[in-house]
Motif scaffolding. Structure first.
Motif, PDB file in Angstrom:
ATOM      1  N   ALA A  59      38.182  53.444  38.862  1.00 25.48           N
ATOM      2  CA  ALA A  59      38.504  53.005  37.501  1.00 25.48           C
ATOM      3  C   ALA A  59      40.003  53.094  37.242  1.00 25.48           C
ATOM      4  O   ALA A  59      40.675  54.013  37.695  1.00 25.48           O
ATOM      5  CB  ALA A  59      37.735  53.824  36.481  1.00 25.48           C
ATOM      6  N   GLY A  60      40.510  52.096  36.537  1.00 26.24           N
ATOM      7  CA  GLY A  60      41.923  52.059  36.187  1.00 26.24           C
ATOM      8  C   GLY A  60      42.543  50.735  36.576  1.00 26.24           C
ATOM      9  O   GLY A  60      41.864  49.789  36.960  1.00 26.24           O
ATOM     10  N   THR A  61      43.863  50.692  36.475  1.00 30.14           N
ATOM     11  CA  THR A  61      44.609  49.487  36.813  1.00 30.14           C
ATOM     12  C   THR A  61      45.276  49.668  38.167  1.00 30.14           C
ATOM     13  O   THR A  61      45.919  50.685  38.421  1.00 30.14           O
ATOM     14  CB  THR A  61      45.678  49.190  35.743  1.00 30.14           C
ATOM     15  OG1 THR A  61      45.005  48.998  34.486  1.00 30.14           O
ATOM     16  CG2 THR A  61      46.473  47.948  36.080  1.00 30.14           C
ATOM     17  N   ALA A  74      46.939  28.628  55.202  1.00 35.62           N
ATOM     18  CA  ALA A  74      48.307  29.043  54.905  1.00 35.62           C
ATOM     19  C   ALA A  74      48.306  30.270  53.992  1.00 35.62           C
ATOM     20  O   ALA A  74      47.603  30.310  52.983  1.00 35.62           O
ATOM     21  CB  ALA A  74      49.069  27.907  54.241  1.00 35.62           C
ATOM     22  N   ALA A  75      49.119  31.261  54.380  1.00 32.95           N
ATOM     23  CA  ALA A  75      49.233  32.488  53.593  1.00 32.95           C
ATOM     24  C   ALA A  75      50.260  32.306  52.484  1.00 32.95           C
ATOM     25  O   ALA A  75      51.308  31.693  52.693  1.00 32.95           O
ATOM     26  CB  ALA A  75      49.646  33.653  54.484  1.00 32.95           C
ATOM     27  N   SER A  76      49.955  32.852  51.327  1.00 35.95           N
ATOM     28  CA  SER A  76      50.904  32.864  50.223  1.00 35.95           C
ATOM     29  C   SER A  76      51.122  34.317  49.821  1.00 35.95           C
ATOM     30  O   SER A  76      50.178  34.989  49.379  1.00 35.95           O
ATOM     31  CB  SER A  76      50.338  32.078  49.037  1.00 35.95           C
ATOM     32  OG  SER A  76      51.164  32.257  47.902  1.00 35.95           O
ATOM     33  N   PRO A  77      52.358  34.839  49.981  1.00 34.34           N
ATOM     34  CA  PRO A  77      52.624  36.196  49.511  1.00 34.34           C
ATOM     35  C   PRO A  77      52.283  36.259  48.020  1.00 34.34           C
ATOM     36  O   PRO A  77      52.675  35.385  47.244  1.00 34.34           O
ATOM     37  CB  PRO A  77      54.120  36.382  49.753  1.00 34.34           C
ATOM     38  CG  PRO A  77      54.446  35.404  50.844  1.00 34.34           C
ATOM     39  CD  PRO A  77      53.537  34.230  50.588  1.00 34.34           C
ATOM     40  N   SER A  78      51.512  37.280  47.652  1.00 28.17           N
ATOM     41  CA  SER A  78      50.985  37.340  46.294  1.00 28.17           C
ATOM     42  C   SER A  78      50.968  38.764  45.761  1.00 28.17           C
ATOM     43  O   SER A  78      50.934  39.722  46.524  1.00 28.17           O
ATOM     44  CB  SER A  78      49.547  36.796  46.267  1.00 28.17           C
ATOM     45  OG  SER A  78      49.480  35.487  46.756  1.00 28.17           O
ATOM     46  N   THR A  79      50.972  38.847  44.449  1.00 30.38           N
ATOM     47  CA  THR A  79      50.698  40.120  43.784  1.00 30.38           C
ATOM     48  C   THR A  79      49.449  39.919  42.939  1.00 30.38           C
ATOM     49  O   THR A  79      49.208  38.844  42.387  1.00 30.38           O
ATOM     50  CB  THR A  79      51.877  40.592  42.904  1.00 30.38           C
ATOM     51  OG1 THR A  79      52.180  39.579  41.952  1.00 30.38           O
ATOM     52  CG2 THR A  79      53.098  40.906  43.741  1.00 30.38           C
ATOM     53  N   VAL A  80      48.652  40.964  42.872  1.00 33.19           N
ATOM     54  CA  VAL A  80      47.364  40.905  42.180  1.00 33.19           C
ATOM     55  C   VAL A  80      47.230  42.150  41.313  1.00 33.19           C
ATOM     56  O   VAL A  80      47.657  43.239  41.702  1.00 33.19           O
ATOM     57  CB  VAL A  80      46.199  40.850  43.204  1.00 33.19           C
ATOM     58  CG1 VAL A  80      44.852  40.934  42.521  1.00 33.19           C
ATOM     59  CG2 VAL A  80      46.295  39.594  44.056  1.00 33.19           C
ATOM     60  N   THR A  81      46.641  41.978  40.154  1.00 35.96           N
ATOM     61  CA  THR A  81      46.306  43.103  39.295  1.00 35.96           C
ATOM     62  C   THR A  81      44.789  43.224  39.245  1.00 35.96           C
ATOM     63  O   THR A  81      44.090  42.230  39.037  1.00 35.96           O
ATOM     64  CB  THR A  81      46.859  42.902  37.863  1.00 35.96           C
ATOM     65  OG1 THR A  81      48.268  42.751  37.944  1.00 35.96           O
ATOM     66  CG2 THR A  81      46.511  44.075  36.972  1.00 35.96           C
ATOM     67  N   LEU A  82      44.293  44.430  39.464  1.00 33.40           N
ATOM     68  CA  LEU A  82      42.868  44.726  39.343  1.00 33.40           C
ATOM     69  C   LEU A  82      42.673  45.692  38.183  1.00 33.40           C
ATOM     70  O   LEU A  82      43.351  46.724  38.119  1.00 33.40           O
ATOM     71  CB  LEU A  82      42.329  45.403  40.601  1.00 33.40           C
ATOM     72  CG  LEU A  82      42.420  44.686  41.929  1.00 33.40           C
ATOM     73  CD1 LEU A  82      41.936  45.606  43.047  1.00 33.40           C
ATOM     74  CD2 LEU A  82      41.576  43.436  41.904  1.00 33.40           C
ATOM     75  N   ASN A  83      41.779  45.368  37.283  1.00 33.48           N
ATOM     76  CA  ASN A  83      41.391  46.287  36.221  1.00 33.48           C
ATOM     77  C   ASN A  83      39.928  46.633  36.449  1.00 33.48           C
ATOM     78  O   ASN A  83      39.065  45.756  36.415  1.00 33.48           O
ATOM     79  CB  ASN A  83      41.583  45.656  34.836  1.00 33.48           C
ATOM     80  CG  ASN A  83      43.049  45.530  34.500  1.00 33.48           C
ATOM     81  OD1 ASN A  83      43.791  46.498  34.568  1.00 33.48           O
ATOM     82  ND2 ASN A  83      43.490  44.327  34.158  1.00 33.48           N
ATOM     83  N   VAL A  84      39.650  47.911  36.702  1.00 32.04           N
ATOM     84  CA  VAL A  84      38.311  48.362  37.047  1.00 32.04           C
ATOM     85  C   VAL A  84      37.814  49.337  35.975  1.00 32.04           C
ATOM     86  O   VAL A  84      38.531  50.269  35.593  1.00 32.04           O
ATOM     87  CB  VAL A  84      38.300  49.063  38.429  1.00 32.04           C
ATOM     88  CG1 VAL A  84      36.887  49.473  38.811  1.00 32.04           C
ATOM     89  CG2 VAL A  84      38.902  48.157  39.496  1.00 32.04           C
TER      90      VAL A  84
END
Length: 191
Positions: A59-61, A74-84
């Motif tokens: 749980a958390g961000t 093709a790979a794309s450098p990415s940032t992701v946010t998960l809220n659980v």
């Protein structure tokens, strides 16, 4: 380790001295001189306890970095946010997955619960492309299932490894034919 209650009950009945014993012969009930000992079993894992344990760890961000892969590989450098968080009266672990940067703007909501009768986790995903997926896991680490979306139906395999408290590595794959696997994402996440 999960113990299936049905397997434990079958073993307990089959080896019960009151019924047949492990040798298959009828046995007398133990006398006071020879008392039977009851094997100790691990307490049953309930959906509430499994979800509570998972929520404590997850749980958390979370902020994730890595790559999201397109249909062309093709790979794309990415940032992701998960809220659980726990949701639906604490019956499901909810995750909101949002790609914050990168070429592929993929977002989904997942709902995960534990079924104590089968000792399996269930995960249901709906995404911003109109797709959906259902997968299961016996250990909460490797998830296998099927999805359907713009690329059609496919098999999926996701691995979520807790590296340390507050750090999770995620690796997702898909297969259109059940034999050849392509990478969908590789992420390292921190709370």
């Amino acid at each position: 380790m999960f113990i299936r209650p049905s397997a434990f009950l079958l073993a307990a009945i089959a080896c019960s001295p009151v019924f047949f014993g492990c040798g298959g012969k009828f046995l007398k009930a133990p006398t006071t001189a020879a008392k039977a000992t009851t094997p100790k079993a691990e307490p049953a894992i309930t959906a509430a306890s499994a979800l509570a344990d998972a929520a404590k760890a997850l749980a958390g961000t979370w902020r994730c970095s890595g790559s999201i892969y397109g249909a062309d590989g093709a790979a794309s450098p990415s940032t992701v946010t998960l809220n659980v968080s726990l949701g639906l009266d604490k019956a499901w672990l909810q995750t909101e997955f949002v790609v914050s940067s990168g070429k592929y703007k993929y977002n989904f909501n997942s709902y995960r619960t534990f079924d104590p009768s089968s000792s399996k986790w269930v995960n249901v995903i709906v995404d911003n492309l109109g797709g959906h997926a259902v997968s299961g896991s016996t250990d909460g680490i490797i998830w296998t299932g099927e999805s359907s979306g713009p690329m059609g139906k496919m098999e999926i395999r996701d691995t979520e490894t807790i590296v340390s408290p507050g750090e999770v590595n995620m690796f997702g794959q898909y297969s259109l034919d059940g034999r050849n696997w392509s990478t969908g994402y590789e992420l390292s996440c921190k709370k």
